[in-house]
Design a protein around this motif. Sequence first.
Motif, PDB file in Angstrom:
ATOM      1  N   UNK A   6       0.913  -0.991  -0.181  1.00 40.03           N
ATOM      2  CA  UNK A   6       0.035   0.034   0.024  1.00 40.03           C
ATOM      3  C   UNK A   6       0.920   1.359  -0.049  1.00 40.03           C
ATOM      4  N   UNK A   7       0.698   2.215  -1.133  1.00 28.46           N
ATOM      5  CA  UNK A   7       1.402   3.418  -0.914  1.00 28.46           C
ATOM      6  C   UNK A   7       0.803   4.501  -0.242  1.00 28.46           C
ATOM      7  N   UNK A   8       1.609   5.353   0.459  1.00 27.97           N
ATOM      8  CA  UNK A   8       0.996   6.544   0.912  1.00 27.97           C
ATOM      9  C   UNK A   8       1.862   7.818   0.351  1.00 27.97           C
ATOM     10  N   UNK A  13      -3.311   7.124   2.305  1.00 28.39           N
ATOM     11  CA  UNK A  13      -3.236   5.732   1.292  1.00 28.39           C
ATOM     12  C   UNK A  13      -3.475   6.421  -0.119  1.00 28.39           C
ATOM     13  N   UNK A  14      -2.704   6.215  -1.103  1.00 28.96           N
ATOM     14  CA  UNK A  14      -2.848   6.539  -2.321  1.00 28.96           C
ATOM     15  C   UNK A  14      -2.832   5.563  -3.471  1.00 28.96           C
ATOM     16  N   UNK A  15      -2.947   4.145  -3.172  1.00 28.82           N
ATOM     17  CA  UNK A  15      -2.971   3.329  -3.959  1.00 28.82           C
ATOM     18  C   UNK A  15      -2.330   1.822  -3.387  1.00 28.82           C
ATOM     19  N   UNK A  16      -2.382   0.832  -4.277  1.00 27.68           N
ATOM     20  CA  UNK A  16      -1.954  -0.621  -3.637  1.00 27.68           C
ATOM     21  C   UNK A  16      -1.280  -1.068  -4.956  1.00 27.68           C
ATOM     22  N   UNK A 101       2.249  -4.558   3.230  1.00 28.71           N
ATOM     23  CA  UNK A 101       3.502  -3.664   3.260  1.00 28.71           C
ATOM     24  C   UNK A 101       2.993  -2.155   3.145  1.00 28.71           C
ATOM     25  N   UNK A 102       3.360  -1.240   3.968  1.00 31.30           N
ATOM     26  CA  UNK A 102       2.847   0.121   3.609  1.00 31.30           C
ATOM     27  C   UNK A 102       4.046   0.782   3.643  1.00 31.30           C
ATOM     28  N   UNK A 103       4.210   1.649   2.254  1.00 38.09           N
ATOM     29  CA  UNK A 103       5.354   2.332   1.820  1.00 38.09           C
ATOM     30  C   UNK A 103       5.063   3.934   1.672  1.00 38.09           C
TER      31      UNK A 103
END
Length: 103
Positions: A6-8, A13-16, A101-103
């Motif tokens: 998951x993108x931040x 959150x801005x996507x996955x 995973x969160x990035x």
Amino acid sequence: MIKAVFYTENGRLSGFSLTGHAGCGTAGNDVACAAVSSAAELTCNTITDFFGDEAEVCVLENTLTLRLKNEGCGYSEKLLESFKAHLGFISEEYPRSIQIIVK
């Protein structure tokens, strides 16, 4: 194992991106993989078709990625949070099937 990244951006959150397979059954009979796939498709379709937010969606063999192009209506972030939580619930039911995973 399914790898869910998951993108931040700016703390939101801005996507996955999803890659891999759950490995909880044979092809076509993997309940965990089917649950993740269905939830991911619902998330993508809701963001783009029902919320009308602009997103880059890429579907390749064994990979699904969604990246919001802007902050959108606000509902998309909540849906991404819900999707992430849902994957956590699936992971609890099927241990070692999903890495989040969160990035």
